[in-house]
Design an enzyme around this catalytic site. Structure first.
Site, PDB file in Angstrom:
ATOM      1  N   ARG A  14       0.832  -1.188   0.000  1.00 37.24           N
ATOM      2  CA  ARG A  14       0.000   0.000   0.000  1.00 37.24           C
ATOM      3  C   ARG A  14       0.874   1.248   0.000  1.00 37.24           C
ATOM      4  O   ARG A  14       1.968   1.263   0.544  1.00 37.24           O
ATOM      5  CB  ARG A  14      -0.899   0.028   1.245  1.00 37.24           C
ATOM      6  CG  ARG A  14      -2.000  -0.987   1.261  1.00 37.24           C
ATOM      7  CD  ARG A  14      -3.076  -0.620   2.296  1.00 37.24           C
ATOM      8  NE  ARG A  14      -2.536  -0.111   3.532  1.00 37.24           N
ATOM      9  CZ  ARG A  14      -2.197  -0.864   4.572  1.00 37.24           C
ATOM     10  NH1 ARG A  14      -2.333  -2.172   4.515  1.00 37.24           N
ATOM     11  NH2 ARG A  14      -1.729  -0.319   5.673  1.00 37.24           N
ATOM     12  N   TYR A  73      -1.443  -3.644  -7.196  1.00 32.72           N
ATOM     13  CA  TYR A  73      -1.175  -4.431  -6.000  1.00 32.72           C
ATOM     14  C   TYR A  73      -2.225  -4.253  -4.915  1.00 32.72           C
ATOM     15  O   TYR A  73      -2.594  -3.135  -4.544  1.00 32.72           O
ATOM     16  CB  TYR A  73       0.191  -4.059  -5.405  1.00 32.72           C
ATOM     17  CG  TYR A  73       0.478  -4.847  -4.169  1.00 32.72           C
ATOM     18  CD1 TYR A  73       0.990  -6.133  -4.251  1.00 32.72           C
ATOM     19  CD2 TYR A  73       0.157  -4.355  -2.919  1.00 32.72           C
ATOM     20  CE1 TYR A  73       1.194  -6.891  -3.124  1.00 32.72           C
ATOM     21  CE2 TYR A  73       0.358  -5.105  -1.781  1.00 32.72           C
ATOM     22  CZ  TYR A  73       0.880  -6.377  -1.889  1.00 32.72           C
ATOM     23  OH  TYR A  73       1.073  -7.131  -0.769  1.00 32.72           O
ATOM     24  N   LYS A 121      -9.576  -2.343   1.616  1.00 24.52           N
ATOM     25  CA  LYS A 121      -9.392  -1.198   2.514  1.00 24.52           C
ATOM     26  C   LYS A 121     -10.147   0.035   2.011  1.00 24.52           C
ATOM     27  O   LYS A 121     -10.711   0.789   2.807  1.00 24.52           O
ATOM     28  CB  LYS A 121      -7.908  -0.871   2.657  1.00 24.52           C
ATOM     29  CG  LYS A 121      -7.029  -2.041   3.088  1.00 24.52           C
ATOM     30  CD  LYS A 121      -7.398  -2.620   4.422  1.00 24.52           C
ATOM     31  CE  LYS A 121      -6.346  -3.627   4.888  1.00 24.52           C
ATOM     32  NZ  LYS A 121      -6.706  -4.312   6.121  1.00 24.52           N
ATOM     33  N   HIS A 152     -11.431  -2.066  11.549  1.00 20.60           N
ATOM     34  CA  HIS A 152     -10.302  -2.933  11.177  1.00 20.60           C
ATOM     35  C   HIS A 152     -10.153  -3.997  12.270  1.00 20.60           C
ATOM     36  O   HIS A 152      -9.206  -3.991  13.042  1.00 20.60           O
ATOM     37  CB  HIS A 152      -9.048  -2.067  11.058  1.00 20.60           C
ATOM     38  CG  HIS A 152      -7.859  -2.774  10.510  1.00 20.60           C
ATOM     39  ND1 HIS A 152      -6.568  -2.470  10.883  1.00 20.60           N
ATOM     40  CD2 HIS A 152      -7.748  -3.771   9.596  1.00 20.60           C
ATOM     41  CE1 HIS A 152      -5.727  -3.241  10.228  1.00 20.60           C
ATOM     42  NE2 HIS A 152      -6.413  -4.036   9.449  1.00 20.60           N
ATOM     43  N   SER A 157      -0.446  -3.638  12.986  1.00 17.11           N
ATOM     44  CA  SER A 157       0.322  -4.706  12.348  1.00 17.11           C
ATOM     45  C   SER A 157       1.361  -5.264  13.314  1.00 17.11           C
ATOM     46  O   SER A 157       1.841  -4.569  14.219  1.00 17.11           O
ATOM     47  CB  SER A 157       1.016  -4.183  11.088  1.00 17.11           C
ATOM     48  OG  SER A 157       1.917  -3.149  11.401  1.00 17.11           O
ATOM     49  N   ALA A 158       1.692  -6.538  13.115  1.00 13.34           N
ATOM     50  CA  ALA A 158       2.707  -7.247  13.905  1.00 13.34           C
ATOM     51  C   ALA A 158       2.302  -7.441  15.362  1.00 13.34           C
ATOM     52  O   ALA A 158       3.153  -7.526  16.239  1.00 13.34           O
ATOM     53  CB  ALA A 158       4.059  -6.527  13.834  1.00 13.34           C
ATOM     54  N   CYS A 159       0.993  -7.515  15.620  1.00 15.54           N
ATOM     55  CA  CYS A 159       0.513  -7.705  16.985  1.00 15.54           C
ATOM     56  C   CYS A 159      -0.331  -8.966  17.148  1.00 15.54           C
ATOM     57  O   CYS A 159      -1.059  -9.108  18.134  1.00 15.54           O
ATOM     58  CB  CYS A 159      -0.271  -6.481  17.452  1.00 15.54           C
ATOM     59  SG  CYS A 159       0.744  -5.011  17.710  1.00 15.54           S
ATOM     60  N   ASP A 202      -9.988  -9.678   9.409  1.00 10.88           N
ATOM     61  CA  ASP A 202      -9.439  -8.355   9.106  1.00 10.88           C
ATOM     62  C   ASP A 202     -10.422  -7.206   9.286  1.00 10.88           C
ATOM     63  O   ASP A 202     -10.040  -6.142   9.745  1.00 10.88           O
ATOM     64  CB  ASP A 202      -8.913  -8.341   7.666  1.00 10.88           C
ATOM     65  CG  ASP A 202      -8.049  -7.129   7.359  1.00 10.88           C
ATOM     66  OD1 ASP A 202      -7.204  -6.776   8.212  1.00 10.88           O
ATOM     67  OD2 ASP A 202      -8.214  -6.532   6.283  1.00 10.88           O
ATOM     68  N   ARG A 227       2.033 -12.092  -0.295  1.00 10.80           N
ATOM     69  CA  ARG A 227       0.645 -12.297   0.122  1.00 10.80           C
ATOM     70  C   ARG A 227       0.070 -13.623  -0.343  1.00 10.80           C
ATOM     71  O   ARG A 227       0.577 -14.253  -1.258  1.00 10.80           O
ATOM     72  CB  ARG A 227      -0.230 -11.172  -0.442  1.00 10.80           C
ATOM     73  CG  ARG A 227       0.092  -9.800   0.120  1.00 10.80           C
ATOM     74  CD  ARG A 227      -0.556  -9.570   1.450  1.00 10.80           C
ATOM     75  NE  ARG A 227      -0.145  -8.327   2.097  1.00 10.80           N
ATOM     76  CZ  ARG A 227      -0.830  -7.740   3.062  1.00 10.80           C
ATOM     77  NH1 ARG A 227      -1.966  -8.266   3.493  1.00 10.80           N
ATOM     78  NH2 ARG A 227      -0.390  -6.637   3.627  1.00 10.80           N
TER      79      ARG A 227
END
Length: 593
Positions: free
Chosen positions: A80, A208, A217, A237, A259-261, A286, A375
């Protein structure tokens, strides 16, 4: 509901408003051909075959990864582009300081020049889609016009795409307009424009993911959040997961994490063997659309029908359900290949990469074999813990809303907001600390309210005010919690094992919702007492558990001061209720034991 006339009509005759718009776009973009997508399996197979014949899609090992394929995007088009993503409202204040803003007239003129003649030599695909179960009153529809067959394949997986969506549009009389072209993939000519006042999106110069799959999104969060504000619901989200306890009771929770949690891991959680009798069901991984129901509760649907997830790090140990989900019927993007033509990514424990994500012979000197943002796109029904509740037009009732972030020393393992209003503060103050691997600096706090920083389609101040308003409309609102799986000791050791053991925290959350668990009052909210978290079968030091439930007051005072400073940018629009909740926590930090 569809009528007999609609059912018999050609797709281009089902909705005059859609047909008129398609015609006007055709006059602007000058495609060689206009094709209306019906969403059939035959259509999917034909488009996939065309991409295979052109060499844009690559068949993977059909014995070990049946019906799986690889697509490689342009190396300049791999994620993104938030700095090129704009909210185009008449008033800049309506977009807020949390968004990039452009005047709608300027944006339209800019995009018109880019789209002019851009589809010459190409096919214009008309993609009607429904976000959510087609029969649900909570679902909303859109049409994406695109010149990318790859986008069509992804939209066919991620949405309910085809005739049924077009028939609903004809009945509803409204839809979100999404115009997309890959253009020449020149990053200098790449823009994603949102016009929430007109329920439309224009995207140019990228093929993409979130830049091009406009139902994701762009529609499901940025435009939908504006719709939700106008119509009295929430577009968030959030994952949605169902949890059945050993008593046979099933509760649904929605959770938001930056992100990354651990968002995907929680959506597909596998109960620890030491807690028999628990079952977990994935409704969504998501996005959640949350509506006040007739019973005064909050009901949620997952507007998507598939998963578009980051694949690096996924394996049988980190997320077995996700790993099993993508072993078949999956479209991979920007992964590496092994010698036997299997997809490979960092974190996959089987195989060795021989070709990197750009199609070159793999050389570690060139960086990771798979792109870090590689992805997978796969239907939700492939998930071993998929539930038919995801198709229920009524949605599922939400017992708890959970927010979380990555904080080393500040946030405890879990705490509960005292009220819905306090819960809005808990969500608004969500933040995560960066890691050295990601940024080169450890502990930099990034504010990400409700995990919606890149996705709220309007001013955060108005968004928080809307949250307060929704809460006032609920007779039986869900309880609101905050979790932090990433608390560390002074020596840098993670105090909580995470993954499957997170169910132990969720068990306390659900018992709180059912009135079966006690808690202790602290300055920041209700917290479990020693012994309230079921630790049977796990090895955890009593001192670590005590640290996980500690509230370091000096650190929290600093947090409150920093959050107050952050809020100043929203000026006069900031809800007084939010400021009152901040003051209340600050006062409690001085008076609570």
């Amino acid at each position: 509901m569809a009528t007999a006339v609609h059912t018999l009509a050609s797709l281009s005759d089902v909705s005059k408003s859609v047909a008129d718009w398609v015609a006007s776009v055709g006059e602007l973009t000058l495609p060689d051909r206009i094709y209306w997508c019906d969403g059939s399996q035959l259509e999917f197979a034909r488009l996939r075959g065309e991409l295979l014949a052109k060499g844009e899609l690559h068949e993977l090992n059909q014995n070990t990864f049946p019906d799986c394929y690889l697509y490689r995007s342009d190396p300049s088009d791999v994620a993104r582009v938030e700095h090129l993503t704009f909210i185009c409202t008449t008033s800049q204040e309506d977009a807020g300081p949390n968004n990039n803003w452009m005047d709608p007239l300027e944006a339209r003129a800019k995009m018109r020049e880019l789209f002019k003649g851009c589809m010459q030599g190409r096919t214009l695909y008309v993609v009607p889609y429904c976000m959510g179960p087609p029969e649900s009153p909570y679902s909303r529809c859109g049409v994406e016009i695109t010149d990318s067959a790859y986008v069509v394949l992804n939209m066919a997986i991620m949405t309910r795409m085809g005739r049924a969506a077009l028939e609903r549009i004809a009945t509803d009389g409204s839809f979100v307009k999404g115009l997309h072209s890959t253009g020449d993939l020149n990053p200098a000519r790449r823009f994603i424009m949102h016009f929430p006042e007109e329920l439309s999106i224009e995207s140019f110069g990228s093929g993409y993911g979130g830049n091009a799959l406009l139902g994701k999104k762009c529609h499901a969060l940025r435009i939908a959040s504006w719709q939700a504000r106008d119509e009295g619901w929430l577009a968030e989200h959030m994952l949605i997961v169902g949890l059945q306890n050993p008593r046979g009771e099933t509760h649904y929770v929605a959770a938001a994490f930056p992100s990354a949690c651990g968002k995907t891991n929680l959506a597909m959680l596998i109960p620890p063997s030491s807690l028999p009798g628990w079952k977990v069901f994935t409704v969504g991984d998501d996005i959640a659309w949350l509506h006040p129901g007739p019973d005064g509760r909050l009901w949620a649907i997952n507007p998507e029908s598939g998963y578009f997830g980051v694949v690096p790090g996924t394996n049988a140990k980190t997320n077995r359900n996700a790993y099993e989900t993508i072993r078949r019927h999956t479209l991979f993007t920007n992964v590496a290949l092994t010698a036997d033509n299997e997809p490979w990514w960092e974190g996959r424990t089987d195989g060795v990469p021989v070709t990197d994500w750009m199609g070159r012979p793999y050389d570690p000197k060139n960086g990771p074999a798979a792109h870090p943002n590689a992805r997978f796109t796969v239907a939700a029904t492939e998930n071993p813990v998929y539930t038919k509740a995801a198709q229920d037009p009524r949605g599922v009732p939400i017992s708890a809303l959970i927010f979380g972030g990555r904080r080393r020393h500040l946030a405890p393992l879990v705490y509960e907001a005292r009220s819905w209003s306090h819960g809005v503060l808990v969500g608004a103050s969500v933040a995560s600390e960066t890691t050295a691997a990601a940024t080169g600096a450890v502990g930099v706090v990034r504010r990400d309210p409700m995990a919606m920083k890149p996705f709220a389609g309007y001013n955060f101040a108005d968004y928080w005010a809307h949250w307060f308003k929704v809460g006032e409309s609920l007779k039986n609102p869900p309880r609101i919690f905050h979790v932090n799986w990433f608390r560390q000791s002074a020596a840098g050791k993670f105090l909580w094992p995470g993954y499957s053991d997170n169910l132990r925290v969720l068990a306390w959350v659900l018992d709180r919702c059912s009135g079966r668990a006690s808690a202790v009052e602290t300055a920041i909210g209700h917290m479990p007492r020693a012994g309230d978290i079921d630790t049977r079968g796990m090895t955890i030091d009593a001192q670590d558990l005590q640290e996980l439930t500690a509230v370091p007051k000096d650190a929290w005072r600093q947090e409150i001061d920093e959050f107050r400073a952050y809020l100043k940018q929203y000026g006069q629009r900031l809800p007084a209720k939010l400021l009152a909740e901040v003051t209340d926590v600050a006062d409690r930090l001085e008076t609570c034991a």
